[in-house]
Scaffold this active site. Structure first.
Site, PDB file in Angstrom:
ATOM      1  N   CYS A   7       2.520  17.289 -11.895  1.00 28.38           N
ATOM      2  CA  CYS A   7       3.562  16.707 -12.752  1.00 28.38           C
ATOM      3  C   CYS A   7       3.788  15.216 -12.500  1.00 28.38           C
ATOM      4  O   CYS A   7       4.602  14.591 -13.177  1.00 28.38           O
ATOM      5  CB  CYS A   7       4.881  17.465 -12.586  1.00 28.38           C
TER       6      CYS A   7
ATOM      7  N   CYS B  16       4.720  20.750  -4.496  1.00 32.20           N
ATOM      8  CA  CYS B  16       5.814  20.115  -5.221  1.00 32.20           C
ATOM      9  C   CYS B  16       7.012  21.063  -5.320  1.00 32.20           C
ATOM     10  O   CYS B  16       6.862  22.244  -5.685  1.00 32.20           O
ATOM     11  CB  CYS B  16       5.345  19.732  -6.622  1.00 32.20           C
TER      12      CYS B  16
ATOM     13  N   CYS C 233       1.468 -10.165  18.756  1.00 35.26           N
ATOM     14  CA  CYS C 233       2.574 -10.614  17.915  1.00 35.26           C
ATOM     15  C   CYS C 233       3.934 -10.334  18.561  1.00 35.26           C
ATOM     16  O   CYS C 233       4.887 -11.087  18.347  1.00 35.26           O
ATOM     17  CB  CYS C 233       2.497  -9.935  16.550  1.00 35.26           C
TER      18      CYS C 233
ATOM     19  N   HIS D 108       0.818  -1.218   0.000  1.00 33.62           N
ATOM     20  CA  HIS D 108       0.000   0.000   0.000  1.00 33.62           C
ATOM     21  C   HIS D 108       0.851   1.268   0.000  1.00 33.62           C
ATOM     22  O   HIS D 108       0.383   2.337   0.339  1.00 33.62           O
ATOM     23  CB  HIS D 108      -0.956  -0.009   1.208  1.00 33.62           C
TER      24      HIS D 108
ATOM     25  N   CYS E 192       7.400  21.892  -9.403  1.00 34.51           N
ATOM     26  CA  CYS E 192       6.448  22.685 -10.189  1.00 34.51           C
ATOM     27  C   CYS E 192       5.438  23.445  -9.333  1.00 34.51           C
ATOM     28  O   CYS E 192       4.558  24.113  -9.877  1.00 34.51           O
ATOM     29  CB  CYS E 192       5.710  21.792 -11.182  1.00 34.51           C
TER      30      CYS E 192
ATOM     31  N   GLY F  64      -0.682 -10.479  12.041  1.00 29.83           N
ATOM     32  CA  GLY F  64      -1.359  -9.242  12.402  1.00 29.83           C
ATOM     33  C   GLY F  64      -2.253  -8.673  11.327  1.00 29.83           C
ATOM     34  O   GLY F  64      -2.428  -7.457  11.250  1.00 29.83           O
TER      35      GLY F  64
END
Length: 305
Positions: A171, A209, A294, A160, A212, A249
């Site tokens: 851009c 950005c 865990c 992900h 740009c 998990g």
């Protein structure tokens, strides 16, 4: 007593599994039960040591022990009354980039402040063991906090992507960004309480950005967006040639990643699941199910140098 009963009920739902239930309420377990659990755990440990190829598939339950909100399950809560699916989508960003950036600023700051827990460390040490022994190893995670990498894991595929990647909406350039805060206008914002200040931040003050000056977005996989096809295929192919897949998990509720473990099982891999709860898609076919946090169970089960 309720915790003990709950763990035993979970184990009883796994008719085809070896019921490896590590009871956290050790003082209430019988001596024979504790010995039996430890023997099965030792068996799993030995089999992993002799494997030729192992995939570890992790989800939010690993990072929850580091204090990272899961935004899933009955106790996961929400952010300002919104479920994660209501804000983690392109439509929400188009509607209110300020609101979405506040959520992701909150998540970035929580992740930056968190530390890898014993589960992250155990997986990283297991990777080192595998590489030293010539065992093919891959870690595929659905988490976006990069705590695996901070614990020392290197062979990681982020299904992900990551909280610390941003993409320009103008851009399309993708860059890493660990700034805290990511922009000055977000400093002190992102409180998850419904009573928090939700005054929209002007768009020209949101992350921009460097190339740009276009508006940046968090470069994570949102609801309604596809996973990287090449990475997903690599994980699926690796899993289908593995002799062990460890499900750690994760509830296996988010597709298409949820099909990785069941498909590997049909291809001949053994499954070992480490979870507080039996996952709905793999629990009927697991060879080993280990119940409990865990961070408590993985260090006992995974080989290390």
């Amino acid at each position: 007593y309720r915790l003990l009963s709950s763990a035993l009920r979970l184990a009883s739902r796994l008719p085809n599994a070896r019921k490896v239930v590590l009871l956290q309420t050790s003082g209430m377990a019988t001596r024979g039960q504790k010995q039996s659990d430890e023997q099965r755990l030792t068996e799993l440990h030995d089999k992993l040591s002799q494997s030729k190829r192992v995939l570890v598939l992790t989800g939010a339950g690993v990072s929850a022990e580091s204090g990272i909100p899961t935004f899933r399950g009955s106790t996961a809560g929400s952010w300002r009354g919104f479920t994660i699916s209501e804000l983690a989508c392109p439509e929400a960003f188009q509607r209110s980039p300020s609101q979405v950036w506040e959520l992701y600023h909150y998540r970035r700051e929580k992740s930056l402040a968190a530390k890898p827990n014993l589960a992250h460390v155990a997986i990283a040490k297991f990777e080192q063991f595998c590489l030293k022994r010539g065992i093919d190893f891959m870690l595929a995670t659905q988490n976006i906090d990069r705590l695996h990498q901070r614990a020392g894991s290197s062979r990681v595929i982020e299904l992900h992507r990551s909280l610390f990647l941003v993409r320009c909406t103008a851009c399309d350039s993708v860059t890493e960004n660990y700034d805290s805060p990511i922009c000055e206008a977000l400093r002190g914002r992102g409180d998850p309480s419904p009573q928090a200040d939700s005054t929209p931040i002007p768009e020209d003050q949101l992350p921009r950005c460097a190339g740009c000056s276009g508006l940046l977005r968090p470069y994570v996989v949102w609801f309604g967006e596809p996973l990287n096809e090449g990475e997903l295929s690599s994980v699926q192919e690796f899993a289908n040639m593995s002799d062990f897949v460890l499900v750690v998990g994760t509830s296996n509720a988010v597709y298409p990643a949820a099909m990785i473990a069941p498909d590997a099982r049909r291809s001949g891999a053994q499954l070992a699941e480490f979870n507080l709860d039996a996952s709905c898609s793999s629990s009927n076919d697991v060879s080993y199910f280990v119940a409990g946090p865990c961070g408590s169970t993985l260090p006992k089960a995974l080989p290390r140098l």
